[in-house]
Structure formats: C-alpha cells, structure tokens
Design an enzyme around this catalytic site. Structure first.
Site, PDB file in Angstrom:
ATOM      1  N   HIS A 114     -13.669   4.788  -6.102  1.00  0.00           N
ATOM      2  CA  HIS A 114     -14.767   5.045  -7.030  1.00  0.00           C
ATOM      3  C   HIS A 114     -16.054   5.203  -6.230  1.00  0.00           C
ATOM      4  CE1 HIS A 114     -12.140   3.961 -10.371  1.00  0.00           C
ATOM      5  NE2 HIS A 114     -11.695   2.994  -9.586  1.00  0.00           N
ATOM      6  N   ALA A 141       3.568  -9.057   4.334  1.00  0.00           N
ATOM      7  CA  ALA A 141       3.113  -9.516   3.019  1.00  0.00           C
ATOM      8  C   ALA A 141       1.606  -9.366   2.862  1.00  0.00           C
ATOM      9  CB  ALA A 141       3.517 -10.974   2.822  1.00  0.00           C
ATOM     10  N   ALA A 159       0.790  -9.308   8.321  1.00  0.00           N
ATOM     11  CA  ALA A 159       0.545  -9.806   6.962  1.00  0.00           C
ATOM     12  C   ALA A 159      -0.947 -10.004   6.711  1.00  0.00           C
ATOM     13  CB  ALA A 159       1.292 -11.117   6.748  1.00  0.00           C
TER      14      ALA A 159
END
Length: 203
Positions: A114, A141, A159
């Site tokens: 945006h 993760a 991660a």
C-alpha cells in the site's frame, strides 16, 4: 486499464473493485473448503490444489490452515513443494516456487503493498509485485518475504527473517532485514546441523 489488469502491472488499483472482489470471494470459499478437508484425504487435497492453483507440480503438500488472498489463483508450484502449518501466501499477483522447496510454519509471502501517502491509503489503493522463490530452498518458521523479492536456488532463509532484498543462489541468509551470512559450502557436505555429521551410509 481495468482493476484486474492493474493487479499484475504494479500500478495502483482498488482491490474492492466489483470485478476483483466478487471473484476473490468465490476463491476464498474454495480455500475454506480446502482447509476443512481431513488430512487423511490425500487424493482430495491434491485434486483441490490443482483446481485452485495457477500451477501445481507432482507431490506437493500443504498443511492446513493455509491462507491465501486469492485462494491460490496466482500461485505457481513446481514439484515436491511442502508448506507447513499456517503459511500465508498473499497472492494478489503471481508467486512462483521452484521444485523441492520447503516452507516452515507461519511463513508469509506477500505480493501486495500500500502507498506511503496516507490520502491514497484512505481511499484503499494497493499495488502488487510478484515474489519468486527458487528450487531447493528452505524458508524457516516465521520468515516474511516482501513484495517484488526474488530468492535464488538452493537458499536457506533463517527462521524469523524479513526478506527485503533479493537473495542470490546458494546463500544462507538470516535477520531483519535478512542478509546473506555465507554461501552453501564444502562443510555442508559433511555436517547437517552444527557439529552433527551426515552419515551417508544410512541415508
């Protein structure tokens, strides 16, 4: 140019345009169905992925829940792609994933953004940029990949990393913002985790 066309051009558009939003809702209904298929119904899950995705190769598997803005319409999977629980692929435009790539739990691939100018955000404007993930990658993760990013082949992303710039082939990268720590090297042929050696005789 229509709102649908602008989705893939990088131009600002209104995502709640009727032509876009009506199709999105239908695809989200399909995604809801997918997320409620029993894990044991492997054939049904595989068939639904082929219906939902732009492309999906052989032996791909997604753990539920899986979140996707367009229910997979703009997702392109190679062969042997695996997504662990809770992945979110914001596929307002195209996401490309190469063969043998794995995603840890709660990985986010975001194609949508945006504008910084508040006035434009108030009006609901959005833009999209494609995300490309190479072959033989492992995203740990909680990795977040931002719009327009390309990650090369054979990369490991640690991660919790936030990938804000392209990552070249054969890189081990980590951090926020994500940075290349080193290349995949000869030591990786001997050790698979810290000082644990690969026992090739038992593989």
């Amino acid at each position: 140019m229509s709102a649908k066309d602008k989705m893939h051009s990088g131009e600002l558009y209104l995502p709640f345009d009727k032509s876009v939003f009506e199709e999105q809702l239908k695809r989200l209904d399909k995604l809801f169905e997918f997320n409620n298929i029993k894990p044991s119904q492997l054939e049904k899950r595989s068939q639904m992925m082929k219906e939902m995705f732009a492309e999906v190769g052989e032996n791909c598997y997604i753990e539920s829940p899986f979140h996707s803005n367009f229910g997979g319409k703009h997702i392109h999977f190679g062969n042997n792609v695996y997504c662990n629980f809770g992945c979110t692929f914001v596929d307002d435009t195209h996401i490309f994933v190469g063969d043998n790539t794995m995603f840890g739990p709660n990985v986010v691939l975001a194609t949508a953004g945006h504008p910084i100018l508040p006035k434009l955000r108030e009006q609901g404007y959005q833009y999209n940029a494609p995300v490309k993930i190479g072959k033989n990658c492992w995203l740990g993760a909680g990795v977040i990949v931002l719009p327009g990013i390309t990650i090369g082949d054979n990369c490991v992303i640690g991660a919790g990393s936030v990938v804000t710039k392209d990552i070249p082939n054969n890189s081990v990268a980590v951090g926020n913002p994500c940075k290349v720590m080193r290349k995949v090297n000869e030591r990786d042929k001997e050790f698979y985790f810290k000082d644990l050696k690969i026992d090739y005789n038992n593989l």
